[in-house]
Design a protein around this motif. Structure first.
Motif, mmCIF file in Angstrom:
data_model
loop_
_atom_site.group_PDB
_atom_site.id
_atom_site.type_symbol
_atom_site.label_atom_id
_atom_site.label_comp_id
_atom_site.label_asym_id
_atom_site.label_seq_id
_atom_site.Cartn_x
_atom_site.Cartn_y
_atom_site.Cartn_z
ATOM 1 N N MET A 199 0.784 -1.078 -0.003
ATOM 2 C CA MET A 199 -0.047 0.135 0.233
ATOM 3 C C MET A 199 0.923 1.398 -0.127
ATOM 4 S SD MET A 199 -2.751 0.982 3.110
ATOM 5 C CE MET A 199 -3.090 -0.527 3.365
ATOM 6 N N THR A 200 0.439 2.243 -0.751
ATOM 7 C CA THR A 200 1.237 3.671 -0.686
ATOM 8 C C THR A 200 0.031 4.701 -1.037
ATOM 9 O OG1 THR A 200 3.011 4.865 -1.476
ATOM 10 C CG2 THR A 200 1.875 3.497 -3.047
ATOM 11 N N GLU A 201 0.396 5.863 -0.527
ATOM 12 C CA GLU A 201 -0.537 7.040 -0.782
ATOM 13 C C GLU A 201 0.161 7.808 -2.053
ATOM 14 O OE1 GLU A 201 -0.982 10.144 1.907
ATOM 15 O OE2 GLU A 201 0.582 9.001 3.283
ATOM 16 N N PHE A 202 1.506 7.401 -2.496
ATOM 17 C CA PHE A 202 2.173 8.195 -3.338
ATOM 18 C C PHE A 202 1.770 7.687 -4.952
ATOM 19 C CE2 PHE A 202 4.718 8.413 0.481
ATOM 20 C CZ PHE A 202 4.815 9.744 0.737
ATOM 21 N N PRO A 203 1.513 8.622 -5.874
ATOM 22 C CA PRO A 203 1.564 8.225 -7.159
ATOM 23 C C PRO A 203 2.499 7.406 -7.917
ATOM 24 C CG PRO A 203 1.942 10.527 -7.105
ATOM 25 C CD PRO A 203 1.985 10.014 -5.882
ATOM 26 N N PHE A 204 1.957 6.907 -9.166
ATOM 27 C CA PHE A 204 3.021 6.070 -9.884
ATOM 28 C C PHE A 204 4.200 7.239 -10.321
ATOM 29 C CE2 PHE A 204 -0.572 3.581 -10.007
ATOM 30 C CZ PHE A 204 -0.130 2.134 -10.097
ATOM 31 N N GLY A 205 5.385 6.730 -10.127
ATOM 32 C CA GLY A 205 6.340 7.626 -10.686
ATOM 33 C C GLY A 205 7.111 8.399 -9.679
ATOM 34 N N GLU A 206 6.612 8.214 -8.561
ATOM 35 C CA GLU A 206 7.036 9.089 -7.290
ATOM 36 C C GLU A 206 8.142 8.313 -6.620
ATOM 37 O OE1 GLU A 206 7.135 12.150 -4.285
ATOM 38 O OE2 GLU A 206 5.900 12.119 -6.101
ATOM 39 N N ARG A 207 9.411 8.984 -6.854
ATOM 40 C CA ARG A 207 10.710 8.153 -6.272
ATOM 41 C C ARG A 207 10.413 8.676 -4.690
ATOM 42 N NH1 ARG A 207 12.671 6.177 -10.398
ATOM 43 N NH2 ARG A 207 14.263 5.165 -8.900
ATOM 44 N N PRO A 208 11.454 7.567 -3.989
ATOM 45 C CA PRO A 208 11.410 7.719 -2.417
ATOM 46 C C PRO A 208 12.262 8.955 -1.917
ATOM 47 C CG PRO A 208 12.788 5.888 -3.310
ATOM 48 C CD PRO A 208 12.085 6.476 -4.327
ATOM 49 N N GLN A 209 11.692 10.155 -1.862
ATOM 50 C CA GLN A 209 12.412 11.307 -1.466
ATOM 51 C C GLN A 209 12.345 11.218 0.179
ATOM 52 O OE1 GLN A 209 13.476 13.271 -3.619
ATOM 53 N NE2 GLN A 209 12.317 12.484 -5.471
ATOM 54 N N ARG A 210 13.297 12.020 0.603
ATOM 55 C CA ARG A 210 13.724 11.898 2.243
ATOM 56 C C ARG A 210 12.370 12.350 2.938
ATOM 57 N NH1 ARG A 210 18.150 11.811 5.014
ATOM 58 N NH2 ARG A 210 18.144 12.373 7.092
ATOM 59 N N TYR A 211 11.676 13.152 2.581
ATOM 60 C CA TYR A 211 10.422 13.816 3.417
ATOM 61 C C TYR A 211 9.569 12.744 3.291
ATOM 62 C CZ TYR A 211 9.227 15.717 -1.277
ATOM 63 O OH TYR A 211 8.984 15.834 -2.564
ATOM 64 N N ASN A 212 9.518 12.016 2.166
ATOM 65 C CA ASN A 212 8.296 10.995 2.026
ATOM 66 C C ASN A 212 8.237 9.930 3.077
ATOM 67 O OD1 ASN A 212 7.804 11.944 -0.627
ATOM 68 N ND2 ASN A 212 7.999 10.447 -1.783
ATOM 69 N N PHE A 213 9.342 9.668 3.831
ATOM 70 C CA PHE A 213 9.334 8.581 4.691
ATOM 71 C C PHE A 213 8.492 9.106 5.934
ATOM 72 C CE2 PHE A 213 12.621 7.433 1.998
ATOM 73 C CZ PHE A 213 12.662 6.021 1.932
ATOM 74 N N ASN A 214 8.538 10.424 6.236
ATOM 75 C CA ASN A 214 8.053 10.877 7.473
ATOM 76 C C ASN A 214 6.393 10.941 6.945
ATOM 77 O OD1 ASN A 214 7.372 12.141 10.045
ATOM 78 N ND2 ASN A 214 7.282 14.080 9.034
ATOM 79 N N ILE A 215 5.870 11.322 5.985
ATOM 80 C CA ILE A 215 4.689 11.019 5.587
ATOM 81 C C ILE A 215 4.053 9.611 5.724
ATOM 82 C CG2 ILE A 215 2.935 11.189 3.675
ATOM 83 C CD1 ILE A 215 4.943 13.583 2.802
ATOM 84 N N ARG A 216 4.983 8.747 5.116
ATOM 85 C CA ARG A 216 4.690 7.179 5.160
ATOM 86 C C ARG A 216 4.512 6.640 6.520
ATOM 87 N NH1 ARG A 216 8.094 2.906 4.461
ATOM 88 N NH2 ARG A 216 9.447 3.852 5.910
ATOM 89 N N ASN A 217 5.323 7.037 7.629
ATOM 90 C CA ASN A 217 5.496 6.770 8.745
ATOM 91 C C ASN A 217 4.252 6.966 9.908
ATOM 92 O OD1 ASN A 217 8.088 5.844 8.476
ATOM 93 N ND2 ASN A 217 9.116 7.207 9.566
ATOM 94 N N ARG A 218 3.530 8.191 9.286
ATOM 95 C CA ARG A 218 2.233 8.244 9.871
ATOM 96 C C ARG A 218 1.038 7.283 9.682
ATOM 97 N NH1 ARG A 218 0.596 10.455 5.491
ATOM 98 N NH2 ARG A 218 -1.562 11.122 5.132
ATOM 99 N N LEU A 219 1.460 6.623 8.442
ATOM 100 C CA LEU A 219 0.286 5.544 8.153
ATOM 101 C C LEU A 219 0.818 4.238 8.776
ATOM 102 C CD1 LEU A 219 -0.447 6.157 4.288
ATOM 103 C CD2 LEU A 219 -1.587 7.304 6.258
#
Length: 416
Positions: A199-219
């Protein structure tokens, strides 16, 4: 969903993890209404700053159409807040995701006890063994194990759950089409083959940017009833997940480590600050007595974990010091007056055997008197190690044979 397109557009317009999405859902309703608002109408809502209005007005619906097309092409479900499969646990967090791209079957997740295990990528053998064993035992008990698919502790947690034929949920910090981390390619396939979910909330083509991990961690925190930090140094994304868990009123557990081991500093500090100390899987499960989903009952938990434990050689543990049992004459009269409880009608050995109570738990049950006592003296009288005594007490509590009282004391009871 018919308006899935506009939910995708809304997440693109506001950005993943935006708390403004909560206000849009609450005050405006369907995202299509927001899409069709003029600049003046957007200003009149009082929700958005000028830069946000500019971003909303410039967000292109064609990007959402492309993501919807790619989702269909790869067999990925697009789950939005108005979908019956949207995880209920995510509806009560700040910045609930407007869209989730999902591979696998989310159905039934809201009836499952989901627990998240996280830790450092630079894990040691100790961290990986703890993650794998805890995940194995949790999955054996019927729980669903969630983690972040990273190398190290995350990988070991997913692997342990799968080894027990359990269900696992992997949350990504990038689009589903991005091969990250490449080391987890085979693991992702195994998760799906075993009935799990990616599961992810990031769209297709979105690479794992540093700030994405904090966003993902809340999920990672939000999807679960509790977060177990297995191994974490002073600065760690796992601690970030634990902070999200506290903000979301989830339980936080931590595995203890050696005080001079820098890879365990974060865990030890969490315990100092109030996280629950994990001695074994019972330390986690005892928090959910009476809250197990319909598919999990006390007998199943005890039987499955006991069976799982036979596959692993326990580490030798120091036995507790022997503490003599106090006589009734040694009890303080005031304490007796305050805590006197009518003795429960206790089941005999035959009844305990029929319930499926283990030998260690029966020994500890026999050591219980008519007054509340702590685990250490009970362990001494029953001839058990401290870890065995805590596991036995949790087992007895699951069966309704003891009651936990304030101050870490226990009183014998009888199942209803």
């Amino acid at each position: 969903m018919a308006d899935g397109l506009y939910w995708i557009w809304l997440q693109e317009a506001l950005g993943a993890g935006s708390i403004k999405a909560d206000r849009v859902i609450r005050e405006i309703g369907a995202p299509e209404k927001l899409y069709r608002m003029s600049e003046e109408e957007l200003r009149a809502t009082g929700i958005f700053a000028p830069k946000e209005i500019e971003r909303i007005r410039s967000a292109d619906l064609r990007k959402a159409e492309e993501n919807l097309r790619l989702s269909r092409r790869c067999g990925c479900a697009v789950i939005t807040p108005d979908s019956p499969d949207y995880p209920e646990a995510l509806t009560n967090i700040d910045g609930m995701p407007c869209v989730l791209y999902v591979l696998g079957d989310l159905r039934g997740l809201r009836e499952e006890l989901v627990l998240t295990l996280v830790g450092t990528r630079t894990s040691t053998d100790y961290g990986e063994q703890c993650a794998r064993r805890l995940a194995y035992d949790l999955a054996s008990a019927g729980c669903t194990v969630a983690s972040g698919l990273a190398v190290g502790v995350d990988y070991a947690a997913h692997d342990g759950a799968l080894a027990a034929n359990g269900r696992s949920v992997g949350l990504l910090a990038c689009g589903l089409d991005i091969d990250y981390p490449s080391e987890s390619r085979g693991l992702k396939r195994r998760i799906l083959d075993e009935g799990g979910v990616l599961m992810t909330e990031f769209p297709f083509g979105e690479r794992p940017q540093r700030y994405n991990f904090n966003i993902r961690n809340r999920l990672l925190a939000g999807i679960s009833a509790g977060v177990v930090v297995v191994q974490a140094p002073e600065q760690s994304g796992a601690l970030n997940t634990a902070r999200h868990a506290l903000d979301q009123n989830r339980d936080v557990f931590a595995v203890p480590g050696e005080i001079f081991d820098p890879s365990m500093t974060g865990c030890n500090r969490l315990i100092k600050d109030g996280a629950k100390l994990v001695l074994n899987v019972y330390s986690i499960l005892e928090e959910y007595i009476g809250r197990f989903p319909a598919g999990i009952d006390a007998h199943t938990v005890v039987r499955k974990i006991r069976s799982a434990g036979q596959d692993v050689n326990p580490q030798p543990l120091n036995g507790p010091r022997k503490v003599p049992r106090p006589s009734m004459g040694e009890a303080l009269p005031l304490m007796v007056a305050q805590e006197a409880v009518p003795p429960a009608e206790r089941p005999g050995e035959a009844a305990l055997g029929e319930l499926g109570v283990s030998e260690e738990a029966r020994s500890l049950y026999a050591a219980l008197g008519d007054l509340p006592e702590g685990a250490e003296p009970l362990a001494g009288r029953a001839g058990l190690t401290a870890a065995q005594a805590l596991a036995a007490l949790t087992e007895l509590e699951l069966f309704g044979l003891v009651r936990a009282l304030p101050g870490g004391r226990y009183l014998a009871g009888a199942p209803e």
